[in-house]
Design an enzyme around this catalytic site. Structure first.
Site, PDB file in Angstrom:
ATOM      1  CB  SER A 155      27.575 -12.942  28.032  1.00  0.00           C
ATOM      2  OG  SER A 155      28.962 -12.833  27.786  1.00  0.00           O
ATOM      3  CG  HIS A 167      23.300 -14.280  27.442  1.00  0.00           C
ATOM      4  ND1 HIS A 167      23.226 -14.599  28.778  1.00  0.00           N
ATOM      5  CD2 HIS A 167      24.533 -14.657  27.024  1.00  0.00           C
ATOM      6  CE1 HIS A 167      24.371 -15.146  29.163  1.00  0.00           C
ATOM      7  NE2 HIS A 167      25.181 -15.191  28.117  1.00  0.00           N
ATOM      8  CE  LYS A 220      24.284 -18.419  28.950  1.00  0.00           C
ATOM      9  NZ  LYS A 220      24.834 -19.754  28.564  1.00  0.00           N
TER      10      LYS A 220
END
Length: 380
Positions: free
Chosen positions: A170, A198, A230
């Site tokens: 990240s 991610h 996300k």
């Protein structure tokens, strides 16, 4: 402690966002162009996702009202779990309220004192904390170093071993060597877990994440954690894997059993987001064009980007004060790119964490590059 944090230029302060998550924002009463969110596909304010959320609230109300194992598990939750399992190529999936709770739940359910957890040194805080609360022995191998993991795996282990890593890191944006890590874990008869917070939605032929991109199946990676807040633009998380794994978590994961379910409206919105991912692969393709544009422009300007092909594009600065000064200079120019400082990253590796979204335009990326190039040269 607070006084020392201020003296070290590490004091954190919240900003107040007016309106939806999108590149052009109003923060603390001033308009800014933001390059700092995790809404990688621009779905947080997508009309279809918002409409599904509203319809879900009309049907189910705004709160689940109970834990999943009481009577808070709705048809919407169940449909989403089935869709996530199919999306990631796993037998089943289980929803959690946050990625943090998912990681804690897995470790607490599967590990005991006498077990051990082997983790990449740059793993997300939730994986580190999960290991600590499990009671197992935590050992950390050098970042992305398969041989160092092998060294630890070769040491005698009295009971079970779990190897866990981020898929996409990240704060660095790089991708773990998952195929090799999976192979070494299997040889050592250790569980292997990937936190793909991610990568999900961003990588892979269909956007199913880092494991799809690297063609790793459930046998090679038995435990997959993914977040919904996300690239999918909503909130919550899930763990996917075998039927036995999911049943074990349902029976034993305290962060699943003893908390209220996410609102069903969020599940409906996430189903809509998954549909957009399926129907609009051009969003993902466009995002990767922006990534290439930014990296090419940064190289031409001599900006020291870290090695990343993902939407996370860190600009290495070094000293905390230098990073915060550069971030503040960008904000004065109407660009929101926060500084990431220790203890989030190791000492002397403070950086600006630029993140790109399919909601950005090429002109906005060019504008960021122009201002960054000017300010970085003047600061140097």
């Amino acid at each position: 402690m607070l006084r020392q944090r201020r003296a070290d230029h590490g004091y954190r302060q919240r900003r107040i966002l007016e309106g939806p998550q999108q590149p052009e924002q109003v923060i603390d009463g001033r308009p800014v162009l933001a390059f700092c969110g995790n809404d990688y596909l621009g779905l947080a304010a997508h009309p279809a996702v918002v409409a599904a959320f509203k319809a879900g609230a009309n049907r189910y109300g705004v709160g689940a009202g109970a834990a999943h194992l009481v009577n808070g598990h709705t048809r919407a939750h169940h449909r989403l779990e089935e869709a996530l399992a199919a999306f990631t190529g796993r037998d089943r999936a289980l929803l959690f309220s946050t990625g943090y709770m998912a990681n804690l739940g897995v470790a607490q359910a599967l590990l005991r004192r006498g077990d051990r957890v082997l983790q990449d040194r740059l793993n997300h805080a939730s994986l580190i904390d999960a290991a600590r609360i499990s009671g197992a022995r935590l050992q950390r191998y050098r970042h992305g170093d398969v041989d160092d993991l092998s060294r630890l795996l070769a040491q005698p282990a009295p009971q079970d071993t779990l190897v866990s890593t981020d898929g996409v890191f990240s704060m660095d944006g790089d991708i773990a060597p998952l195929a090799a890590l999976a192979d070494r874990s299997r040889q050592a008869d250790a569980w292997f877990m990937v936190d793909d917070a991610h990568g999900l939605g961003v990588l892979g032929a269909t956007g199913a994440g880092t494991l799809e991109a690297l063609e790793l199946d459930q046998t090679q990676v038995p435990l997959l954690m993914g977040t919904l807040g996300k690239a999918l633009g909503t909130a919550g998380a899930f763990v996917a894997g075998s039927d036995d794994l999911i049943e074990t978590l349902i029976q034993s994961a305290r962060t699943y059993i003893y908390t209220t379910a996410m609102p069903a409206a969020v599940a409906e919105a996430t189903l809509a987001a998954l549909e957009v991912v399926h129907q609009e692969p051009e969003r993902r393709e466009y995002l990767h064009r922006l990534i290439r544009q930014f990296r090419t422009g940064a190289a031409e300007l001599g900006l020291p980007l870290m090695d990343s092909t993902t939407p996370i594009q860190p600009l290495q600065v070094g000293h905390t004060l230098a990073a915060t000064t550069l971030s503040e200079a960008l904000l004065a120019q109407g660009l929101l790119v926060p500084a990431i400082r220790p203890p989030t990253v190791p000492p002397n590796t403070a950086r600006l964490r630029v993140t790109l979204s399919a909601a950005h335009t090429p002109d906005q990326v060019d504008h960021l590059l122009t201002v960054l190039g000017r300010l970085y040269r003047s600061d140097s």
